[in-house]
Design an enzyme around this catalytic site. Structure first.
Site: not given
Ligand code: 13P
Ligand code: G3H
Ligand code: ZN
Length: 336
Positions: A94, A116, A146, A191, A278
């Site tokens: 991610d 990203d 993205e 968030g 999520i």
């Molecule tokens: P949320 O903070 O809305 O759960 O988004 C998570 C997210 O986009 C992880 O890449």
């Molecule tokens: O995109 C954000 C995700 O919620 C991951 O958050 O970088 O705090 O693990 P993090």
């Molecule tokens: Zn994200």
């Protein structure tokens, strides 16, 4: 080099194709610890849903990437133990921020990565994304790019229209980079504070904030430019008010936390949006359960006694998302 297929993982190509044709979205849940992973696998196995396990840079730093990868491998076996003979689990990086991070995840058994480059000038985003795609595709690893910037972790300012994805750029970006899916910005953000109170109205009966709608006109324009192309929504937690209430009633302080209403996510899931990210909702469920245990039993010091209820609440949350928001239940290619 670890081949993700030998770990029982899958990339996202087939699951996205079916999701778009079937009018639903695949859950992309972040995990940082064992309880979250157990809850994700339990919920998605029972509901026979494909799932994307997401590992962020923060998760890699917190939990150790080696451990996380073995946990994902273990998750495939756990899903089978739960009676899911043909699980479809993708392990996805991610918000990958460099080519090197993406390469290291690909070499280490991830089946999908996000690069990203949304904060970069357009041409640099194209060049970086293309480089990752060229490397990833040699190993049949899928890549998410993205365009457009979300408010929150990606940007310090509140989402403004100028940050939304520009539909006029998407064909060029997808063609030049060769990405398999595209994350877009249409008003979601990361968030538990997705909108300021000033951006919302207030429900006169409940006093709760009512957020402005997502920019579905932009989504429509993107889908028109890229018919049938997999679209991803980040920042898609709904910030369930029942969890916020439990947290605030048990010593927490999350005033005016607000997320994306689930009806809007349901609407998006029926379109070309085929991956919905999520994370925050799971954090809220975990925190609510733990705070409640401590408030009711300040003498508790066995982590299983507070992480267990947290895991149960997260399982309930994931089941709800799969069934009632994303619609990915009973959508495995093979169910028996
Ligand atoms: P949320 O903070 O809305 O759960 O988004 C998570 C997210 O986009 C992880 O890449
Ligand atoms: O995109 C954000 C995700 O919620 C991951 O958050 O970088 O705090 O693990 P993090
Ligand atoms: Zn994200």
């Amino acid at each position: 080099m670890v081949d993700y297929k030998s770990l029982g993982l899958v990339n996202t190509r087939e699951m996205f194709k079916r999701a778009i044709n079937g009018g639903y979205a695949i859950p992309a849940f972040n995990f940082n610890n064992m309880e979250q992973l157990q809850a994700i696998i339990k919920a998605t196995s029972e509901l026979k849903s494909p799932v994307i396990l997401q590992v962020s840079k923060g998760a890699r730093a917190y939990a150790n990437e080696t451990l996380l990868r073995y946990m994902a491998q273990g998750a495939v076996e756990y899903a089978k133990e739960l009676g899911n003979k043909h699980p479809e689990i993708a392990l996805h990086l991610d918000h990958g921020d460099t080519f090197e991070t993406c390469k290291s995840c690909i070499d280490y058994g991830f089946s999908s990565v996000m690069i990203d480059g949304s904060h970069l000038p357009y041409d640099e985003n194209v060049a970086l994304t293309k480089k990752v795609v060229e490397y990833a595709h040699q190993f049949d690893v899928t890549v998410e790019g993205e365009l457009g910037v979300l408010a929150g972790v990606e940007d310090d300012v509140v989402a403004a229209e100028s940050h939304y994805t520009r539909p006029e750029e998407v064909i060029d970006f997808v063609t030049k980079t060769g990405v398999d899916s595209l994350a877009i910005s249409i008003g979601t953000s990361h968030g538990a504070y997705k909108f300021t109170p000033e951006q919302c109205t207030r429900d006169p009966k409940t006093g709760l904030l009512v957020p402005p709608p997502l920019a579905f006109d932009i989504l429509d324009a993107i889908m028109e430019k890229l018919p049938g192309f997999p679209i991803v929504l980040h920042g898609s937690s709904s910030v369930p008010q029942e969890y916020v209430k439990i947290i605030n009633e048990n010593g927490g302080k999350l005033p005016d936390a607000v997320g994306i209403p689930e009806e809007q996510l349901r609407k998006a899931a029926k379109s070309a949006v085929c991956k919905i990210n999520i994370d925050s909702d799971s954090r809220l469920a975990f925190t609510a359960a733990v705070r409640k245990v401590f408030a009711e039993n300040p003498g508790e010091f066995d982590p299983r006694k507070y992480c267990g209820p947290a895991r149960d609440l997260m399982t309930e949350l994931y089941e709800h998302k799969v069934k009632n928001v994303l619609g990915s239940d009973f959508k495995l290619a093979q169910i028996d």
